[in-house]
Structure formats: structure tokens, C-alpha cells
Design a protein around this motif. Structure first.
Motif, PDB file in Angstrom:
ATOM      1  N   LEU A 406       0.866  -1.041   0.041  1.00 16.17           N
ATOM      2  CA  LEU A 406      -0.105   0.093   0.062  1.00 16.17           C
ATOM      3  C   LEU A 406       0.821   1.335   0.058  1.00 16.17           C
ATOM      4  CD1 LEU A 406      -3.126   1.084   0.546  1.00 16.17           C
ATOM      5  CD2 LEU A 406      -2.524   1.190   2.867  1.00 16.17           C
ATOM      6  N   LEU A 407       0.536   2.374  -0.753  1.00 11.67           N
ATOM      7  CA  LEU A 407       1.283   3.491  -0.873  1.00 11.67           C
ATOM      8  C   LEU A 407       0.631   4.677  -1.263  1.00 11.67           C
ATOM      9  CD1 LEU A 407       2.825   3.899  -4.273  1.00 11.67           C
ATOM     10  CD2 LEU A 407       2.006   1.646  -3.824  1.00 11.67           C
ATOM     11  N   PHE A 408       1.194   5.875  -0.960  1.00 14.16           N
ATOM     12  CA  PHE A 408       0.507   7.004  -1.379  1.00 14.16           C
ATOM     13  C   PHE A 408       1.125   7.348  -2.574  1.00 14.16           C
ATOM     14  CE2 PHE A 408      -0.384  11.543  -2.012  1.00 14.16           C
ATOM     15  CZ  PHE A 408      -1.716  11.695  -1.560  1.00 14.16           C
ATOM     16  N   ASP A 409       0.626   7.325  -3.857  1.00 16.19           N
ATOM     17  CA  ASP A 409       1.282   7.712  -5.041  1.00 16.19           C
ATOM     18  C   ASP A 409       1.022   9.333  -5.242  1.00 16.19           C
ATOM     19  OD1 ASP A 409       2.201   8.025  -7.725  1.00 16.19           O
ATOM     20  OD2 ASP A 409       0.298   7.122  -8.699  1.00 16.19           O
ATOM     21  N   ASN A 410       2.153  10.028  -5.064  1.00 15.45           N
ATOM     22  CA  ASN A 410       1.917  11.949  -5.253  1.00 15.45           C
ATOM     23  C   ASN A 410       1.753  11.989  -6.518  1.00 15.45           C
ATOM     24  OD1 ASN A 410       3.529  11.086  -2.830  1.00 15.45           O
ATOM     25  ND2 ASN A 410       2.866  13.128  -2.402  1.00 15.45           N
ATOM     26  N   GLY A 411       2.308  11.377  -7.681  1.00 16.53           N
ATOM     27  CA  GLY A 411       1.885  11.418  -8.893  1.00 16.53           C
ATOM     28  C   GLY A 411       2.858  12.553  -9.746  1.00 16.53           C
ATOM     29  N   CYS A 453       3.694  16.993  -2.351  1.00 19.77           N
ATOM     30  CA  CYS A 453       4.680  16.486  -1.471  1.00 19.77           C
ATOM     31  C   CYS A 453       4.010  16.023  -0.186  1.00 19.77           C
ATOM     32  CB  CYS A 453       5.767  17.571  -0.705  1.00 19.77           C
ATOM     33  SG  CYS A 453       5.069  18.616   0.724  1.00 19.77           S
ATOM     34  N   CYS A 454       4.721  15.188   0.914  1.00 14.65           N
ATOM     35  CA  CYS A 454       4.304  14.674   2.116  1.00 14.65           C
ATOM     36  C   CYS A 454       2.956  13.770   1.725  1.00 14.65           C
ATOM     37  CB  CYS A 454       3.643  15.884   2.736  1.00 14.65           C
ATOM     38  SG  CYS A 454       4.998  17.375   2.832  1.00 14.65           S
ATOM     39  N   SER A 455       2.336  13.518   2.758  1.00 15.36           N
ATOM     40  CA  SER A 455       0.966  12.660   2.395  1.00 15.36           C
ATOM     41  C   SER A 455       1.059  11.346   3.096  1.00 15.36           C
ATOM     42  CB  SER A 455       0.381  12.635   1.004  1.00 15.36           C
ATOM     43  OG  SER A 455       0.173  13.756   0.329  1.00 15.36           O
ATOM     44  N   ARG A 508       2.329  13.528   7.718  1.00 11.00           N
ATOM     45  CA  ARG A 508       1.516  12.264   8.179  1.00 11.00           C
ATOM     46  C   ARG A 508       0.522  12.362   8.893  1.00 11.00           C
ATOM     47  NH1 ARG A 508       6.163   7.594   8.849  1.00 11.00           N
ATOM     48  NH2 ARG A 508       7.014   7.574   6.931  1.00 11.00           N
ATOM     49  N   VAL A 509      -0.400  11.532   9.078  1.00 13.42           N
ATOM     50  CA  VAL A 509      -1.273  11.451  10.023  1.00 13.42           C
ATOM     51  C   VAL A 509      -1.287  10.181  10.520  1.00 13.42           C
ATOM     52  CG1 VAL A 509      -2.872  13.228   9.389  1.00 13.42           C
ATOM     53  CG2 VAL A 509      -3.405  11.071   8.702  1.00 13.42           C
TER      54      VAL A 509
END
Length: 526
Positions: A406-411, A453-455, A508-509
Motif C-alpha cells: 500500500l502506498l501514497f502515489d503523489n503523482g 509532497c508529503c501525504s 502524515r497522520v
């Protein structure tokens, strides 16, 4: 023995009876705690002294002098033992604190998860090891107001209800720097302000509530070190980073199953490479033992991947306009080659690392001596089922129990042929035999949010996913950071919009159900 002596003196009968007595004795030993044990031949009663119940006699509630949402409740009990506190208000649910052991006949308990400017009722209870309790004194306390800066923050619930209790977050804004927790209705219920100069920007929570955070410095991605605190603010342990202030530790800390802390750090290949004759900054992994104070680097990217594998132009970023280390002297010729931004251990001990500037996720063997695979970017071991499965400048790559990632794809710089620049949460299935990666789940916000950025992403125990879009292109006065809980069908369960004037981004959260072991209860007594 009395029954045995009255029986006929037959060796066979005696043997049988002795065997029966031995069996009964074993049953009696294994059934400690039962009051009556009968074997047909004899009956025995195990007597146990009742556990005394400590009785609270007095109580005083006092707001912490450094924290308006933390209350200490202390007093005396009639004998040494354990106590807990229940507390509630007219518009909050009743909470029970964790159990606290007295110091002789005096006790102190702590009330956490409190709203600002609210009057609470409370009652103290004594409790023994059997769970039997005795009611003690009742009282009232009033919480204070939030610190400047934090009081201007807003967590506006747009829709739904959060399935967890709390969200923790790092909070870096010019008027308030620290850690914060808010509840499912958007109320700030806990905060921590570190010593002057520290800027927490990554954290991890232990089962007992203790928080380990990365002590950042001056808004960048360098560090003073790593710190462990109790939720009431007491410092438990501290690791000082190299070259204080602008230290190399960055972006990640994770509490491991053995209690040690894994962190990302940096090294510099000062000679560069033939193809790129500039110093190259790459990632390392370290392990800190808060008990002994020892810290050791256990993995270095330069031992496994060459800087010849790079993504232009992001692998060439330098100071001062980009968040890298540059060595203790902040050398502006150093290039931010790999830019790791997350590291997480899976159930087999492999380490999954996100390398944001390589558009790549890697898996490191448990002994740190080899790479299992590389996914995405230059030198990938996998192909993708579809061109839309590729990810760019990703954050928080997390191994799942089913073997997926699972990942956050900033794009960032996603080609138009693959959908252009937008951000999403993405789950990839890895076919290890054929080395093919496929998207099996994803979520992008209907507004097509793009977080440069971030996320962060987090898979919750109920199978839902917590997604946070951590950057916004609006003026810094008014940026909105969107937090959503999404189910497996892509339906939004809960959505919150967080704003704080002057906050540039949100890294992050973290979902949680407790600050310091407190939990919701029905009244112990009416």
C-alpha cells in the motif's frame, strides 16, 4: 490415607488406589482456583485469602501547568494498591483511565483525551487484582484553552463518522510546533509542545501510549535526534543525531516488535560517479535501542544500488531550494539522489523502503545483507500490468498481511498518457513468479487532488484505509489538508478538512484508539 488404610491389604487394590490418588492430586494441582475438587475417593477444598480492595479516601484534580488538556488526579488510599479514574462531561462520553499503582498509600492518575474549556466530573476507584473495585471520592475539574496557533486550527468534518477514536499528527506552524491528537468530531483532545528548537515531524506510538518522535529542525528534513516521551510529556529517552540541528536522520521512525526503533538516515558518496561527478546523498537505516542508548547503522543504499540509476531532474536536487541534508556543512554541491521517505517492517522481518526520488520501492532482507526486489523506477525487477499502475514520487509504502504493498502515489510528473498529475492511495499486488505488479485497489479524491509532497496512507484493522493529502497549491494562509477514511469499495466513510493559517504542509497522520490507555465505558456505579 485414612480410606486406604481401611481397605483390604491387597497389593493390586493398593496399587490401583495409589494411582487414583496420584491422578486426583494432579487434577487438584491443575485446577488451582476452584474451590471444590472431587475425585470420588476424597474431596478437598482450596482456601484462598480474599484480595483486599484498596479504598480511595481523598482526591484533588489539577491541570498540568504546561498543558491545558492534561489533568492530574491525586490523593490517598487506605492501603497500597491500584486505582483508576472515570471522567465525563455533559457533551462527551465517559472515559476510564488506565490503572495506576499507588506509591504506598498515595496515588496519582491522569485524565487525557479532554476538550478545551470544558467542565468534567470524575470519580476515583480502587481496584484489586481480581477486578473488584471500591468507589472513592467524586469531584470536578475544568480544562483550559488551547495554545495560540493551535486554537486557530480547524478540523471540519465534512461527512461520515470515523471508525477509530483519534488521529495523531505532527503540527508545524509558525505559532505552534508539536504533536496533536483530535477526535472523530474534530475536537483537539491532546497536544505536546517539545523543548524550544525541536520540530516533531514523524512519530510512532507504543502499546503503552509512549510516543517516539523525530525531533526535526527549522522546518526542514534534518534532525536534532529521536525522543521518546510519555503522553503526559515526560521524556523517557533521547538519541542525539550527528552534527546537531542539521543531522542526517530523516522522514521515518518505526517501533519494531522487539521495542527498538528503526529510523532512516543518510550517507554521502562524496566522490560521486563517473556519469555524475557530484556528491550523491543516499539513504541508510539505523536501529536505536532506547534502553541501552545504543544506535547503529545496519544498511546503506550505496552497497546495493548505484547512483547511475536515477530519475531526472529530482535525483539532482540540491540545497538551498530542496529539503535534503548536504552533510554537516550543508554542502550545496550535494545531490539528493534517492530521497527515502518511509521504511516499514513486514511480518517476516523484511524492510519495505520508499525511495521517492527514484519512483521506487525496495524490499530489504531481514539480515540487511541483500535486496529481495525493486519495484518501479530505474532497475525495477517488476513490470506493470498497465501503464496506469506506475507510481511517482510516492510516500508511505507499507507492506500488507496479504503480501501486497500500500502506498501514497503523489503523482509528480506523471505523464499525461498515464492520467497526468494527480494523487491517490494505491494497493499493488506483486506476482513474484512472473515479476508483474498490478493495481488491485486505489482511491483518488473526486476533486482530483494533487499533493506534490508529503501525504500518507494507513490500512486500518477493519480493512478500511486512512488517506491524507498533505499539500495544497492554495496560498499558505488557507491551505486545506484533506483526510478521508475509505472502505474497500472506495466509499468515503469519513472526511475531514484540516486548516491552520500559515501551515505549509502536513507530512502524515496516524490513526489510534487511545492516548494513554483510556477507553470508553459505562458507569462503574450508578
Amino acid at each position: 490415607m485414612y480410606l486406604v488404610n481401611m481397605l483390604p491389604k491387597s497389593s493390586t487394590i493398593n496399587s490401583l488406589l495409589q494411582a487414583s490418588l496420584q491422578i486426583c492430586a494432579l487434577i487438584a494441582i491443575s485446577c488451582v482456583g476452584l474451590l471444590n475438587i472431587s475425585c470420588g475417593i476424597f474431596e478437598t477444598t482450596i482456601q484462598r485469602t480474599p484480595e483486599p480492595i484498596p479504598v480511595p479516601l481523598t482526591s484533588t484534580a489539577k491541570i498540568d501547568e504546561n498543558n491545558s488538556l492534561l489533568v492530574h488526579i491525586s490523593g490517598e488510599i487506605n492501603s497500597p494498591g491500584n486505582v483508576y479514574v472515570e471522567y465525563w462531561s455533559t457533551d462527551t462520553r465517559r472515559l476510564r483511565s488506565k490503572t495506576y499503582e499507588s506509591l504506598g498509600t498515595t496515588y496519582t492518575a491522569h485524565a487525557t483525551r479532554l476538550k478545551q474549556s470544558t467542565q468534567y466530573s470524575y470519580q476515583v476507584f480502587g481496584i484489586n487484582k481480581d477486578g473488584e473495585y471500591a468507589p472513592g471520592p467524586k469531584g470536578l475539574f475544568n480544562t483550559g484553552i488551547l495554545p495560540e496557533g493551535l486554537s486557530n486550527a480547524e478540523f471540519r468534518v465534512i461527512q461520515g463518522q470515523f471508525t477509530q477514536e483519534l488521529i495523531f499528527m505532527e503540527f508545524r506552524q509558525h505559532e505552534f510546533v508539536g504533536l496533536v491528537a483530535f477526535n472523530k468530531t474534530g475536537d483537539v483532545v491532546w497536544y505536546f509542545q517539545p523543548p524550544d528548537g525541536e520540530q516533531p515531524y514523524v512519530m510512532s506510538q507504543r502499546p503503552n501510549g509512549n510516543i517516539v518522535y523525530l525531533a526535526g529542525y527549522k522546518g526542514g528534513t534534518t534532525a536534532l535526534g529521536i525522543v521518546e516521551i510519555e503522553p503526559i510529556g515526560n521524556e523517557i529517552a533521547r538519541h542525539l543525531d550527528d552534527c546537531q540541528g542539521y543531522g542526517p536522520i530523516h522522514h521515518e521512525i518505526q517501533i519494531l516488535p522487539d521495542g527498538n526503533v528503526m529510523y532512516l538516515s543518510r550517507d554521502i558518496l562524496w566522490s560521486g560517479i563517473t556519469e555524475r561527478p557530484f556528491p550523491q546523498e543516499g539513504d541508510t537505516i539505523g536501529i536505536w535501542n532506547p534502553v541501552t542508548g545504543s544506535a547503529k547503522v545496519v544498511w546503506n543504499i550505496f552497497d546495493f544500488i548505484s547512483p547511475i540509476d536515477r530519475v531526472e531532474p529530482i535525483s539532482n536536487y540540491r540545497l538551498p531550494g530542496h529539503p535534503l541534508w548536504g552533510g554537516c556543512e550543508r554542502d550545496r554541491s550535494v545531490e539528493d539522489w534517492s530521497h527515502g521517505n518511509s521504511a516499514s517492517m513486514d511480518s517476516d522481518g523484511n524492510i519495505i523502503v520508499s525511495l521517492g526520488h527514484l519512483n521506487q520501492i525496495i524490499s530489504i532482507a531481514p539480515d540487511y545483507k541483500s535486496l529481495n526486489w525493486r519495484l518501479g523506477g530505474p532497475g525495477s525487477d517488476f513490470s506493470f500490468t498497465s501503464h496506469r499502475d506506475r507510481f511517482y514520487a510516492q510516500h508511505t509504502a507499507i507492506p500488507l498481511e496479504n503480501g501486497n504493498v500500500l502506498l501514497f502515489d503523489n503523482g509528480n510528473r506523471r505523464p499525461e498518457s498515464e492520467g497526468g498529475q494527480f494523487s491517490r492511495a494505491q494497493e499493488l499486488s506483486l506476482d513474484m513468479d512472473n515479476k508483474v505488479a498490478s493495481t488491485v485497489w486505489e482511491y483518488s479524491h473526486p476533486a482530483k487532488l494533487f499533493s506534490i509532497c508529503c501525504s500518507s496512507v494507513e490500512r486500518l484493522d477493519n480493512g478500511n484505509t486512512l488517506v491524507m493529502f498533505g499539500s495544497d497549491f492554495a496560498d499558505i494562509c488557507c491551505r486545506i489538508f484533506v483526510i478521508v477514511e475509505v472502505d474497500q469499495d472506495g466509499r468515503v466513510v469519513w472526511e475531514v478538512h484540516h486548516t491552520s493559517p500559515g501551515k505549509p504542509n502536513q507530512y502524515r497522520v496516524y490513526a489510534s484508539n487511545s492516548i494513554m490507555g483510556e477507553y470508553e465505558v459505562q458507569p462503574s456505579i450508578d
